[in-house]
Enzyme design. Structure first.
Site, PDB file in Angstrom:
ATOM      1  N   ASP A   1       4.150  -2.922  12.395  1.00  7.31           N
ATOM      2  CA  ASP A   1       2.803  -2.591  12.804  1.00  7.31           C
ATOM      3  C   ASP A   1       2.270  -2.411  14.052  1.00  7.31           C
ATOM      4  O   ASP A   1       1.337  -1.674  14.492  1.00  7.31           O
ATOM      5  CB  ASP A   1       1.799  -3.574  12.172  1.00  7.31           C
ATOM      6  CG  ASP A   1       2.364  -5.080  12.594  1.00  7.31           C
ATOM      7  OD1 ASP A   1       3.156  -5.229  13.257  1.00  7.31           O
ATOM      8  OD2 ASP A   1       1.518  -6.226  12.255  1.00  7.31           O
ATOM      9  N   ARG A  49       0.853  -0.939  -0.063  1.00 13.77           N
ATOM     10  CA  ARG A  49       0.139   0.059  -0.043  1.00 13.77           C
ATOM     11  C   ARG A  49       0.786   1.282   0.046  1.00 13.77           C
ATOM     12  O   ARG A  49       1.866   1.459   0.728  1.00 13.77           O
ATOM     13  CB  ARG A  49      -0.791   0.110   1.170  1.00 13.77           C
ATOM     14  CG  ARG A  49      -2.104  -0.723   1.139  1.00 13.77           C
ATOM     15  CD  ARG A  49      -3.105  -0.388   2.198  1.00 13.77           C
ATOM     16  NE  ARG A  49      -2.440  -0.348   3.568  1.00 13.77           N
ATOM     17  CZ  ARG A  49      -3.038   0.255   4.751  1.00 13.77           C
ATOM     18  NH1 ARG A  49      -4.101   1.199   4.451  1.00 13.77           N
ATOM     19  NH2 ARG A  49      -2.504   0.309   5.660  1.00 13.77           N
ATOM     20  N   SER A  62       6.854  -4.929   7.868  1.00 11.06           N
ATOM     21  CA  SER A  62       6.448  -5.987   8.670  1.00 11.06           C
ATOM     22  C   SER A  62       7.075  -7.201   8.727  1.00 11.06           C
ATOM     23  O   SER A  62       6.629  -8.321   8.325  1.00 11.06           O
ATOM     24  CB  SER A  62       4.856  -6.282   8.753  1.00 11.06           C
ATOM     25  OG  SER A  62       4.507  -5.003   8.935  1.00 11.06           O
TER      26      SER A  62
END
Length: 922
Positions: free
Chosen positions: A661, A546, A607
């Site tokens: 995250d 993203r 992550s």
């Protein structure tokens, strides 16, 4: 709908059975008074449903006419019941004793030995102690003749006690009130099981344990259950009448909360005592009621029970004789005498073939000289009374069936109804009407009437056998689940171990000894609400990537984002190709958003396991999640991103922070709540971070302020400190993972593993023949087939167990109701332990923060994300409750994160920029 029309022309209001002129008006009027339309019966059904709801409600129970008494019988037979059982059945004039042997053959051919003892009238009217002594003496005499082997062996006994009792356990029940002519003193309000047990013990002959109390209605239901044909409704139409059924446990408010079903003794004979039946009561019913021992009570029973049907007929005939419509006006004196007509005679008179002869014989025995027309009218009256009784019984049965159907949220209910009693057995017509009218009144239900075979004897033995089977299974289940059920001491020890591992992980010299890595993130502040500007964010954590632009203003945060796929060839190609692809995606996004040429601070959520050496420097330790791009492990991922930007001649990239995250979650919630200084992820995996005092962080330079520590607590216990918490089921799950012996804490908590733990427990229960009749499906033996989302579905509050059965059916498991209850219990045990362990870890965190800051009371907010926390119906409640218990000096608020990996990364960049601007140029 019209009148309740019988299936034979003889039941019509015309005297067609004698092929003569229409009946006289007075006879017809009497018959019409006794005839109920289907509309009326529907209304009776509706009133009964209301009465049932009152009886089940704790709030309304005191005003209810139907007591809806819990029996604490929570299962029907499964056919495996076996063993020897004693039964004592108290009847109106007798005591019956039985020795019943069940063979485990589906209860098809139990072996019975019994004896009937006459009971003197004075015993039923004297002291209660004398009654129970008499019963105990009968039992001992019976055992003298049948008891094999050692008289000191313990023998289980079921007590069939056909009076209203308020039960608090299967083996405990207080008599509410005597009926059926019994008036023994000092028994009402007493536990009749205790009274019988004391009387047996007083004999000092045999070691008998009274383990179950029931009435004959419950025995009727239980005696009609077979392995493949469970019976869930019992109905007795005898001298009196009653019913019982398997109700949803959550609706039986007068009993302790249970997720199982429970047999409820309706005591429906008292239905209508509040006037609900006033519209259908005839003058004949009023006369019968007034002549009874307790006028105004048992109104429904007085319309149905065998004690009263003969009396209703007698009053009708007496009135017609008085008015000269029968017997030429004679016979009034004899018909005015109570109990002149018996219900058995009434049932004989309604017979098609021999009924008229029976009528003539009965009337002549009374000294009457009936004409053929008199006999015909008497037969019509008897049929009307019996038809009405069957119709009312059907209305009650329809109410029970509809209640069961609605409470189970079924479109159609199929139920077997165990039926017994002299009225039901006395003539086939009663059962035919009962079956037919029930179908009309409850068309959504398919009821099969199953004649009971000795409900009082065999049924009582089955009740005991089921109770003992369930008790044995409960012991095995409790033993199996015991290692997963953690007490306060266990959780306090886990909390202490986590605290110890945290201290070791923060130390420069001791870090290598700790299973909790306590990684510095170089994030040294949380949002304070003054952050302003536009920021880019990247989120790389899986097969999709993203890119976001985040606008932080005084009136809030606005975001725009786009998702880009990462082809498998790029995931598994070279590092240069991967980061080049990421830069291409960033450039495409900036062009679409009109940001080309602008240099915006960028936060990068990466992550994957990293060793962070600075806010904008993180060395990749290993790839996971299917990535294997070459040339990346051991290198700084931010530097690789910058080099790709240079290769692509993209000079507008300003990477200021790389985070995971968990940190992003804390930061995104910190913008909404400045007290948020902890981040928690409980999803597929689990992790936590928190703001630690810099003076305690031996692995990073500096003494002032605070720094966010990425705990990587999923690895807690990898050094063996949690071995005694690990169960055999956890070990089985761990051995089949890609990283055996690693991430031990995560494997007890996170969504990736809970379903597997449940699956292994279910397999163990199947092996013990406790679950699914010992027959697992091939699917259940398939790894990862029982997904953690099933736990969330199965544990939803109020979810009908038929929906649980639906989940199991998808796994090709033929689950009974009891199976569904047990599967839910296993899911609850596993998810509760996960929440408690998570709370123990969090308690260590908040207590360390409180002590490090020298506070008597800490108030802090936890930003939390993850599907397990958000989607599971009970996880968050269990977590928060346990945390309050373990850390009473900390007030902890939980705030669910929205887009921690996107918005959170941008906010890390925003905080960095705010602090940098405040400090000025270096």
């Amino acid at each position: 709908m019209g009148h309740l029309l019988p299936c034979r022309p003889q039941e019509n209001l015309q005297p067609g059975c004698c092929d003569e002129a229409p009946a006289l008006t007075l006879v017809q009027r009497a018959l019409l008074e006794l005839t109920l339309s289907l509309e009326t019966l529907q209304a009776v059904k509706g009133h009964m449903l209301e009465a049932m709801a009152k009886g089940l409600s704790r709030q309304m129970h005191a005003q209810a006419t139907m007591r809806m008494l819990p029996t604490y019988i929570c299962s029907t037979p499964d056919g495996t019941e076996k063993g020897d059982f004693l039964v004592v059945e108290l009847r109106r004039r007798h005591v019956r004793t039985l020795w019943v042997t069940l063979l485990g053959d589906g209860n098809q051919s139990p072996q019975l030995r019994d004896r009937l003892f006459d009971m003197p009238e004075d015993v039923t009217q004297g002291k209660g102690e004398e009654l129970f002594d008499f019963i105990a003496q009968c039992l001992c005499q019976f055992l003298d003749g049948v008891c094999p082997g050692d008289p000191q062996q313990r023998l289980p006994l079921g007590f069939v006690f056909p009076f209203s009792c308020r039960q608090t356990r299967l083996d405990q029940g207080e008599l509410i009130a005597w009926s059926k002519g019994f008036r023994c003193s000092e028994v009402e309000g007493q536990d009749v099981v205790q009274l019988l047990q004391a009387a047996i013990n007083k004999q000092e002959r045999y070691r008998v344990d009274v383990i179950a109390l029931m009435n004959n209605t419950v025995g009727t239901m239980m005696s009609c259950s077979m392995e493949e044909m469970p019976c869930e409704v019992g109905l007795v139409i005898d001298v009196g009448t009653n019913s019982c059924f398997m109700a949803e446990g959550r609706l039986v408010e007068m009993a302790e909360e249970t997720s199982r079903r429970m047999c409820v003794n309706t005591e429906w004979g008292s239905f209508g005592d509040d006037g609900a039946l006033s519209d259908i009561l005839t003058p004949y019913d009023q006369c019968v009621d007034q002549e009874s021992a307790k006028p105004g009570e048992k109104r429904f029973e007085k319309l149905i029970g065998g004690l009263y049907l003969g009396e209703i007929v007698r009053h009708v005939l007496a009135k017609l004789a008085t008015e000269g419509e029968l017997f030429g006006g004679s016979g009034v004196p004899i018909l005015g005498t109570k109990d002149t007509l018996k219900t058995q005679q009434v049932l004989e008179i309604i017979d098609d073939e021999a009924g008229l002869a029976a009528a003539r014989g009965t009337l002549q025995a009374l000294g009457l000289a009936p004409s053929e027309q008199d006999c015909c009218h008497v037969q019509q009256v008897c049929r009307a009374v019996v038809t009405r009784a069957a119709g009312l019984c059907a209305a009650g049965l329809a109410a029970i069936l509809s209640h069961m159907c609605q409470s189970r949220e079924l479109e159609q209910l199929k139920a077997n109804v165990g039926v017994d009693g002299a009225v039901y057995r006395g003539h086939a017509r009663f059962g035919e009407i009962l079956q037919r009218v029930t179908k009309l009144l409850a068309p959504e239900c398919v009821a099969t009437l199953v004649p009971s075979a000795d409900g009082g004897g065999r049924g009582a033995a089955v009740v005991m056998a089921v109770a003992l089977r369930l008790a044995a299974q409960r012991r095995e289940v409790d033993q199996l689940l015991a290692p997963l059920r953690l007490g306060p001491t266990d959780l306090q020890r886990v909390q202490a171990l986590m605290r110890r591992e945290m201290e070791l992980g923060l130390g420069q010299e001791t870090n290598a000894q700790s299973s909790v890595r306590m990684l510095p993130t170089y994030v040294c502040g949380t949002p304070d609400g003054t952050e302003r500007g536009d920021f880019l964010a990247l989120d790389l954590g899986g097969t999709n990537f993203r890119v976001l632009v985040v606008h932080v203003a005084q009136d809030g945060i606005r975001m725009a984002s786009e998702i880009y796929a990462i082809p498998l060839a790029v995931m598994q190609g070279t590092g240069e190709a991967l980061f080049d692809h990421i830069i291409d995606c960033i450039m495409d996004f900036q062009q679409k958003q009109g940001l080309t040429g602008q240099v915006l601070p960028l936060g990068f959520t990466f992550s994957f396991p990293c060793q962070q050496l600075g806010l904008d420097k993180a060395v990749l330790l290993s790839w996971t999640k299917g990535f294997s791009a070459s040339g990346c492990v051991g290198k700084d991922v931010v530097q690789m991103l910058r080099e790709a930007a240079q290769r692509k001649q993209h000079f507008g990239l300003d990477v200021v922070a790389v985070v995971n995250d968990t940190v992003g979650t804390m930061m995104s919630c910190g913008y909404d709540d400045p007290s948020c200084e902890i981040g928690l992820i409980v999803g597929t995996g689990t992790n936590a971070c928190y703001m630690e005092e810099m003076q305690n962080v031996g692995t990073a330079e500096g003494e002032q302020g605070r720094m966010c520590i990425n705990m990587e607590w999923g690895a807690f216990g990898d050094n063996g400190c949690l071995d005694d918490i690990f169960t055999d089921f956890d070990q089985l799950v761990d051995e089949k993972t890609i990283n055996p012996g690693k991430q031990r804490f995560e494997k007890l908590i996170s969504g990736m593993y809970l379903g597997e733990i449940v699956r292994h427990i279910l397999l163990a229960l199947v092996e013990k023949h406790i679950l699914f009749r010992g027959k697992p499906s091939p699917k259940l033996q398939t790894r990862d087939i029982f997904q953690t989302k099933f736990l969330s579905t199965i544990e939803i509050d109020g979810l009908a167990l038929r929906q649980v059965r639906g989940v199991l059916r998808d796994l090709e498991l033929d689950a009974s109701f009891e199976d569904s209850v047990l599967v839910r219990e296993v899911c609850q045990a596993v998810s509760l332990r996960a929440a408690q362990l998570c709370a123990a870890g969090l308690a260590a965190v908040v207590e360390k923060m409180r002590e490090s800051r020298g506070l008597a009371q800490l108030a802090v907010t936890v930003g939390v994300d993850g599907t397990l926390y958000k989607m599971h119906p009970r996880f968050s409640q269990h977590l928060q409750r346990t945390l309050r218990d373990l850390a009473p000096n900390c007030t902890v608020t939980f705030l669910q994160s929205e887009d921690g990996s996107g918005k959170g990364a941008a906010l890390v960049a925003a905080v960095h920029c705010r602090v940098a601007q405040a400090q000025g140029p270096p």
